[in-house]
Design an enzyme around this catalytic site. Structure first.
Site, PDB file in Angstrom:
ATOM      1  N   THR A 134      -2.648 -17.254  15.479  1.00 35.26           N
ATOM      2  CA  THR A 134      -3.602 -16.269  15.687  1.00 35.26           C
ATOM      3  C   THR A 134      -4.933 -17.244  16.184  1.00 35.26           C
ATOM      4  O   THR A 134      -5.237 -18.408  15.423  1.00 35.26           O
ATOM      5  CB  THR A 134      -3.990 -15.332  14.437  1.00 35.26           C
ATOM      6  OG1 THR A 134      -2.746 -14.747  14.393  1.00 35.26           O
ATOM      7  CG2 THR A 134      -5.123 -14.560  14.768  1.00 35.26           C
ATOM      8  N   GLY A 139      -5.250 -12.297  19.097  1.00 35.79           N
ATOM      9  CA  GLY A 139      -4.660 -11.899  17.886  1.00 35.79           C
ATOM     10  C   GLY A 139      -3.197 -11.263  18.246  1.00 35.79           C
ATOM     11  O   GLY A 139      -2.149 -11.944  18.514  1.00 35.79           O
ATOM     12  N   SER A 140      -3.224  -9.812  18.442  1.00 38.50           N
ATOM     13  CA  SER A 140      -1.827  -9.142  18.933  1.00 38.50           C
ATOM     14  C   SER A 140      -1.398  -9.652  20.108  1.00 38.50           C
ATOM     15  O   SER A 140      -0.261  -9.811  20.631  1.00 38.50           O
ATOM     16  CB  SER A 140      -2.260  -7.785  19.044  1.00 38.50           C
ATOM     17  OG  SER A 140      -2.757  -7.101  17.845  1.00 38.50           O
ATOM     18  N   TRP A 169      -7.422 -16.977  10.503  1.00 40.02           N
ATOM     19  CA  TRP A 169      -6.500 -16.261   9.484  1.00 40.02           C
ATOM     20  C   TRP A 169      -5.415 -17.032   9.164  1.00 40.02           C
ATOM     21  O   TRP A 169      -4.223 -16.376   9.283  1.00 40.02           O
ATOM     22  CB  TRP A 169      -6.191 -14.752  10.018  1.00 40.02           C
ATOM     23  CG  TRP A 169      -7.527 -13.999  10.523  1.00 40.02           C
ATOM     24  CD1 TRP A 169      -7.270 -13.329  11.980  1.00 40.02           C
ATOM     25  CD2 TRP A 169      -8.622 -13.404  10.041  1.00 40.02           C
ATOM     26  NE1 TRP A 169      -8.336 -12.530  12.109  1.00 40.02           N
ATOM     27  CE2 TRP A 169      -9.380 -12.883  11.308  1.00 40.02           C
ATOM     28  CE3 TRP A 169      -9.213 -13.656   8.808  1.00 40.02           C
ATOM     29  CZ2 TRP A 169     -10.261 -12.156  10.973  1.00 40.02           C
ATOM     30  CZ3 TRP A 169     -10.291 -12.978   8.675  1.00 40.02           C
ATOM     31  CH2 TRP A 169     -11.138 -12.400   9.618  1.00 40.02           C
ATOM     32  N   ILE A 170      -5.414 -18.217   9.035  1.00 41.22           N
ATOM     33  CA  ILE A 170      -4.081 -18.788   8.617  1.00 41.22           C
ATOM     34  C   ILE A 170      -3.735 -18.938   7.167  1.00 41.22           C
ATOM     35  O   ILE A 170      -4.487 -19.525   6.472  1.00 41.22           O
ATOM     36  CB  ILE A 170      -4.254 -20.291   9.384  1.00 41.22           C
ATOM     37  CG1 ILE A 170      -4.587 -20.394  10.779  1.00 41.22           C
ATOM     38  CG2 ILE A 170      -3.080 -21.115   9.026  1.00 41.22           C
ATOM     39  CD1 ILE A 170      -3.843 -19.151  11.677  1.00 41.22           C
ATOM     40  N   ARG A 277       1.214  10.494 -20.114  1.00 43.06           N
ATOM     41  CA  ARG A 277      -0.047  10.995 -19.645  1.00 43.06           C
ATOM     42  C   ARG A 277       0.198  12.618 -20.000  1.00 43.06           C
ATOM     43  O   ARG A 277       0.812  13.276 -19.108  1.00 43.06           O
ATOM     44  CB  ARG A 277      -0.589  10.662 -18.298  1.00 43.06           C
ATOM     45  CG  ARG A 277      -1.982  11.389 -17.912  1.00 43.06           C
ATOM     46  CD  ARG A 277      -3.039  10.737 -18.885  1.00 43.06           C
ATOM     47  NE  ARG A 277      -4.194  11.238 -18.556  1.00 43.06           N
ATOM     48  CZ  ARG A 277      -5.279  11.149 -19.192  1.00 43.06           C
ATOM     49  NH1 ARG A 277      -5.390  10.480 -20.135  1.00 43.06           N
ATOM     50  NH2 ARG A 277      -6.424  11.689 -18.544  1.00 43.06           N
ATOM     51  N   GLN A 347      -3.889   7.588  -6.936  1.00 45.33           N
ATOM     52  CA  GLN A 347      -3.873   8.782  -7.248  1.00 45.33           C
ATOM     53  C   GLN A 347      -3.215   9.223  -8.660  1.00 45.33           C
ATOM     54  O   GLN A 347      -3.651  10.131  -9.465  1.00 45.33           O
ATOM     55  CB  GLN A 347      -3.665   9.709  -5.964  1.00 45.33           C
ATOM     56  CG  GLN A 347      -3.965  11.162  -5.918  1.00 45.33           C
ATOM     57  CD  GLN A 347      -5.418  11.450  -5.856  1.00 45.33           C
ATOM     58  OE1 GLN A 347      -6.285  10.419  -5.496  1.00 45.33           O
ATOM     59  NE2 GLN A 347      -5.918  12.558  -6.210  1.00 45.33           N
ATOM     60  N   GLY A 350      -4.889   8.629 -11.522  1.00 46.19           N
ATOM     61  CA  GLY A 350      -6.252   9.196 -11.672  1.00 46.19           C
ATOM     62  C   GLY A 350      -7.391   8.130 -11.887  1.00 46.19           C
ATOM     63  O   GLY A 350      -7.171   7.090 -11.367  1.00 46.19           O
ATOM     64  N   GLU A 374       1.909 -10.477  11.018  1.00 47.88           N
ATOM     65  CA  GLU A 374       3.353 -10.451  11.624  1.00 47.88           C
ATOM     66  C   GLU A 374       3.535  -9.099  12.511  1.00 47.88           C
ATOM     67  O   GLU A 374       4.489  -8.757  13.024  1.00 47.88           O
ATOM     68  CB  GLU A 374       4.382 -10.410  10.591  1.00 47.88           C
ATOM     69  CG  GLU A 374       4.585 -11.814   9.974  1.00 47.88           C
ATOM     70  CD  GLU A 374       4.936 -12.878  11.052  1.00 47.88           C
ATOM     71  OE1 GLU A 374       3.813 -13.408  11.444  1.00 47.88           O
ATOM     72  OE2 GLU A 374       6.021 -12.968  11.609  1.00 47.88           O
TER      73      GLU A 374
HETATM   74  C1  FAD Z   1      -4.389 -12.174   5.288  1.00 46.17           C
HETATM   75  C2  FAD Z   1      -4.310 -12.601   6.851  1.00 46.17           C
HETATM   76  C3  FAD Z   1      -3.169 -13.718   6.958  1.00 46.17           C
HETATM   77  C4  FAD Z   1      -2.630 -13.921   7.962  1.00 46.17           C
HETATM   78  N1  FAD Z   1      -1.985 -15.152   8.263  1.00 46.17           N
HETATM   79  C5  FAD Z   1      -1.605 -15.401   9.415  1.00 46.17           C
HETATM   80  C6  FAD Z   1      -0.971 -16.846   9.591  1.00 46.17           C
HETATM   81  O1  FAD Z   1      -0.415 -17.283   8.702  1.00 46.17           O
HETATM   82  N2  FAD Z   1      -1.082 -17.219  10.878  1.00 46.17           N
HETATM   83  C7  FAD Z   1      -1.158 -16.584  12.069  1.00 46.17           C
HETATM   84  O2  FAD Z   1      -1.209 -16.957  13.061  1.00 46.17           O
HETATM   85  N3  FAD Z   1      -1.941 -15.429  11.765  1.00 46.17           N
HETATM   86  C8  FAD Z   1      -2.040 -14.993  10.830  1.00 46.17           C
HETATM   87  N4  FAD Z   1      -2.718 -13.898  10.494  1.00 46.17           N
HETATM   88  C9  FAD Z   1      -3.437 -13.148  11.778  1.00 46.17           C
HETATM   89  C10 FAD Z   1      -2.579 -11.704  11.879  1.00 46.17           C
HETATM   90  O3  FAD Z   1      -1.195 -12.001  12.346  1.00 46.17           O
HETATM   91  C11 FAD Z   1      -3.341 -10.897  13.004  1.00 46.17           C
HETATM   92  O4  FAD Z   1      -4.714 -10.453  12.234  1.00 46.17           O
HETATM   93  C12 FAD Z   1      -2.781  -9.662  13.305  1.00 46.17           C
HETATM   94  O5  FAD Z   1      -1.754 -10.158  14.328  1.00 46.17           O
HETATM   95  C13 FAD Z   1      -3.873  -8.719  14.241  1.00 46.17           C
HETATM   96  O6  FAD Z   1      -4.358  -9.523  15.268  1.00 46.17           O
HETATM   97  P1  FAD Z   1      -6.289  -9.183  15.307  1.00 46.17           P
HETATM   98  O7  FAD Z   1      -6.714  -9.568  13.917  1.00 46.17           O
HETATM   99  O8  FAD Z   1      -6.588 -10.313  16.390  1.00 46.17           O
HETATM  100  O9  FAD Z   1      -6.188  -7.949  15.896  1.00 46.17           O
HETATM  101  P2  FAD Z   1      -6.196  -7.386  17.128  1.00 46.17           P
HETATM  102  O10 FAD Z   1      -5.143  -7.762  18.019  1.00 46.17           O
HETATM  103  O11 FAD Z   1      -7.573  -7.431  17.886  1.00 46.17           O
HETATM  104  O12 FAD Z   1      -6.005  -5.733  16.887  1.00 46.17           O
HETATM  105  C14 FAD Z   1      -6.989  -4.798  16.450  1.00 46.17           C
HETATM  106  C15 FAD Z   1      -6.468  -3.570  16.242  1.00 46.17           C
HETATM  107  O13 FAD Z   1      -6.198  -2.992  17.644  1.00 46.17           O
HETATM  108  C16 FAD Z   1      -4.791  -2.611  17.797  1.00 46.17           C
HETATM  109  N5  FAD Z   1      -4.295  -3.154  18.985  1.00 46.17           N
HETATM  110  C17 FAD Z   1      -4.274  -4.325  19.483  1.00 46.17           C
HETATM  111  N6  FAD Z   1      -3.433  -4.386  20.533  1.00 46.17           N
HETATM  112  C18 FAD Z   1      -3.538  -3.159  20.975  1.00 46.17           C
HETATM  113  C19 FAD Z   1      -2.947  -2.672  22.166  1.00 46.17           C
HETATM  114  N7  FAD Z   1      -2.478  -3.160  23.330  1.00 46.17           N
HETATM  115  N8  FAD Z   1      -2.625  -1.341  22.175  1.00 46.17           N
HETATM  116  C20 FAD Z   1      -3.328  -0.594  21.074  1.00 46.17           C
HETATM  117  N9  FAD Z   1      -3.585  -1.122  20.022  1.00 46.17           N
HETATM  118  C21 FAD Z   1      -3.711  -2.415  19.991  1.00 46.17           C
HETATM  119  C22 FAD Z   1      -3.900  -3.508  16.545  1.00 46.17           C
HETATM  120  O14 FAD Z   1      -3.019  -2.600  16.273  1.00 46.17           O
HETATM  121  C23 FAD Z   1      -5.254  -3.214  15.559  1.00 46.17           C
HETATM  122  O15 FAD Z   1      -5.330  -1.987  14.875  1.00 46.17           O
HETATM  123  C24 FAD Z   1      -3.230 -13.186   9.354  1.00 46.17           C
HETATM  124  C25 FAD Z   1      -4.199 -12.305   9.027  1.00 46.17           C
HETATM  125  C26 FAD Z   1      -4.676 -11.946   7.920  1.00 46.17           C
HETATM  126  C27 FAD Z   1      -5.913 -10.868   7.747  1.00 46.17           C
END
Ligand code: FAD
Length: 555
Positions: A134, A139-140, A169-170, A277, A347, A350, A374
């Protein structure tokens, strides 16, 4: 681990021993008080994690092939162990996951020398790894990555890559001894193994997170980090995104098991609490309006998710491949169910549930991440929808009708596990998809993703039906979870099938009508089989009562 050949993994006794060892370590070293304190202090217990991944417990060995000094755990072994670790603490479990994730590009795509070196180091030295995919703007959509890997020829003729960019976010980012990093080489996205002490690599401050505060999450910054060519995973540029996809097939099952373990950990606090409870003249556990809302439906959803996880794991172990869509279904069902169960557990307790001391609020904060990392739940819906849409087209609309016929065939030899009602849900989904095809409704992304959601629910229902049927015949796998007996599983399966069928029937009418002009609603309702689905609700209350009795040991 992602091989297409059959894997047996640990024998059942070794799996039981591994689970016991984890429990013993947790009892000795990870008391509830300590976990609450670390969570409040937002502290990653690095020493403890290194002991878990070192000689003392060696939990990382389960995830490594035997030829590199690991135990060669199968997908079923991994699911059982991940569920157990998550029930203890999801932050610590995430740290173990990060090492597995970090090693997976090497496992799936590395050269034999790279595997021997890095997997060997994880096994022998217990090094912690991180997985750097990421980025701040990717991200996604990983393909949007901006980190670059530029090949340069050094004076002595050696080719090295200079990595520049940032990873966000690694997990283990601040502490890992090495990381796999995805970067854009001239040939396309490529994985590199980066040493933790490589000059030019700096780590961000630990993130101040909502949950999994016992895990370290930090950014990685790469400023002309020199990586020798032999640390390019697989030795060929441009395979990074394919390898990342291959990694998912396996790691999503791990995260699914995390959702399952955390969800059950929350319910396992709410259930005993509600027997002690006293409110309104009796224990909460005796109140239907409490159990049938806050406990029973969550136990049912979690067990449907377990059925999907266990079945997918068994199929992976049987050599059916990575099963990406099924892994996505398992992750989606289990993490959403775990999150909902933990919320209900607050919930159920309580005001007490709202305090740190009673732990369920920590579980709720922790489990929340499982629907995000993931691959988010929305990405899971999209993955499932796209795959099953292809199946619908390929079979000319018969994919879910065929699955329904299989369930109908199961109903005669295995009556009473809800196969007939799950079949109604499958027929309804097939009809919804056909209605979508005819009116081109999947051009609405929301409808496409709802189809993905319903497909996951329907397939989870089918998995639980099959699990209940196998349990009734005494045929569950030797390493399957045996928490509930066949009678209780059957009641859970019936309740789940009714609920899923009702959801498909109702939502199908909603989305088809909601995108049209209101004509043909009655014909649609008939085609979907809504009257039969409604009639199938007979017996629901008796099942909910029976499940509550089973969960509370009242039978
Ligand atoms: C605590 C933590 C640990 C992590 N560990 C790792 C790690 O070890 N290594 C690593 O590489 N990453 C890691 N991540 C990253 C994680 O995998 C990403 O945060 C995740 O994949 C989502 O990417 P983003 O945060 O950029 O959100 P975005 O991709 O920007 O998404 C934001 C929102 O938009 C939605 N969305 C995105 N694309 C679309 C679409 N095309 N259509 C509809 N909705 C969409 C998503 O579902 C989400 O609700 C970690 C994140 C956290 C918070």
């Amino acid at each position: 681990m992602t091989a297409m050949t059959a894997t047996t993994g640990l024998d059942p006794e070794s799996l039981a021993f591994t689970l016991e060892s984890i429990d013993e370590f947790a009892q000795r070293e990870l008391s509830e008080g300590l976990l609450i304190e670390l969570d409040e202090r937002d502290e990653f217990p690095e020493g403890l994690v290194r002991r878990m991944c070192g000689e003392e417990l060696g939990v990382q060995l389960l995830f490594l092939p035997e030829q590199y000094g690991g135990m060669g755990g199968s997908a079923v072994d991994v699911y059982r162990v991940c569920e157990r670790m998550a029930a203890i603490d999801l932050g610590i479990a995430t740290s173990v996951l990060a090492t597995v994730l970090g090693s997976e590009p090497i496992t799936v795509g590395g050269t034999p020398e790279q595997r021997a070196l890095w997997l060997g180091r994880i096994a022998d030295e217990g090094i912690l790894m991180a997985y750097g995919a990421t980025e701040p703007d990717a991200g996604s959509d990983l393909a949007a990555l901006k980190t670059t890997a530029k090949p340069v020829v050094e004076d002595g003729g050696e080719v090295v890559y200079l990595l520049n960019g940032a990873k966000q976010w690694i997990s283990n980012g601040g502490v890992a001894d090495a990381a796999t990093v995805l970067a854009l080489a001239p040939g396309g996205p490529t994985w590199f193994v980066v040493d933790g002490n490589a000059p030019g690599l700096t780590r961000g401050e630990p993130e101040d997170k909502h949950g999994i505060r016992l895990s370290n999450t930090a950014a990685l910054f790469l400023d002309n980090v020199r990586v020798p060519a032999e640390q390019l995973v697989g030795g060929v540029e441009g395979h990074g995104l394919v390898q990342a996809q291959q990694v998912f097939g396996y790691t999503r099952l791990m995260v699914a098991a995390f959702g399952l373990g955390a969800g059950w950990a929350a319910l396992d606090r709410a259930i005993p609490y509600s027997t002690e409870r006293i409110q309104g003249g009796g224990p909460l556990s005796a109140k239907q309006g409490y159990t049938h809302k806050l406990i029973v439906p969550h136990a049912v959803r979690l067990e449907a998710a377990r059925a999907a996880i266990e079945e997918t794991a068994e199929r992976i172990d049987a050599g059916e491949g990575a099963l990406n869509a099924e892994g996505a279904i398992a992750k989606y069902l289990a993490t959403e169910a775990g999150n909902a169960a933990a919320d209900a557990a607050i919930q159920a307790l309580g005001g007490y549930g709202y305090t740190h001391e009673y732990v369920v609020e920590k579980i709720k904060r922790d489990v929340r991440i499982t629907t995000i990392y993931e691959g988010t739940s929305e990405i899971m819906e999209m993955t499932v929808a796209r795959d099953r849409w292809q199946q619908h087209l390929k079979t000319r609309g018969d994919h879910y009708h065929a699955a329904a016929r299989e369930l109908e065939a199961l109903d005669a030899p295995s009556p009473g596990v809800g196969a007939d009602v799950a079949a109604l849900a499958h027929h309804a989904l097939a009809e919804l998809m056909e209605a979508c095809r005819l009116a081109r409704l999947t051009r609405h992304q929301h409808v496409l993703l709802r189809v993905g959601q319903l497909a996951a629910l329907v397939e989870g229902a089918a998995a639980l039906v099959r699990r209940a049927a196998r349990a009734a015949e005494g045929g569950l796998g030797p390493k399957a979870s045996r928490r509930f007996d066949a009678r209780l599983l059957a009641a859970m399966s019936r309740a789940n099938a009714r609920n899923v069928a009702m959801t498909v029937g109702t939502d199908a009418v909603r989305w088809v009508t909601g995108t049209g002009d209101g004509s043909g609603v009655e014909q649609l309702v008939a085609r979907l089989g809504v009257p039969a689905i409604q009639a199938a609700q007979v017996g629901l209350m008796a099942d909910l009562d029976g499940i509550a009795d089973g969960l509370y040991g009242r039978t």
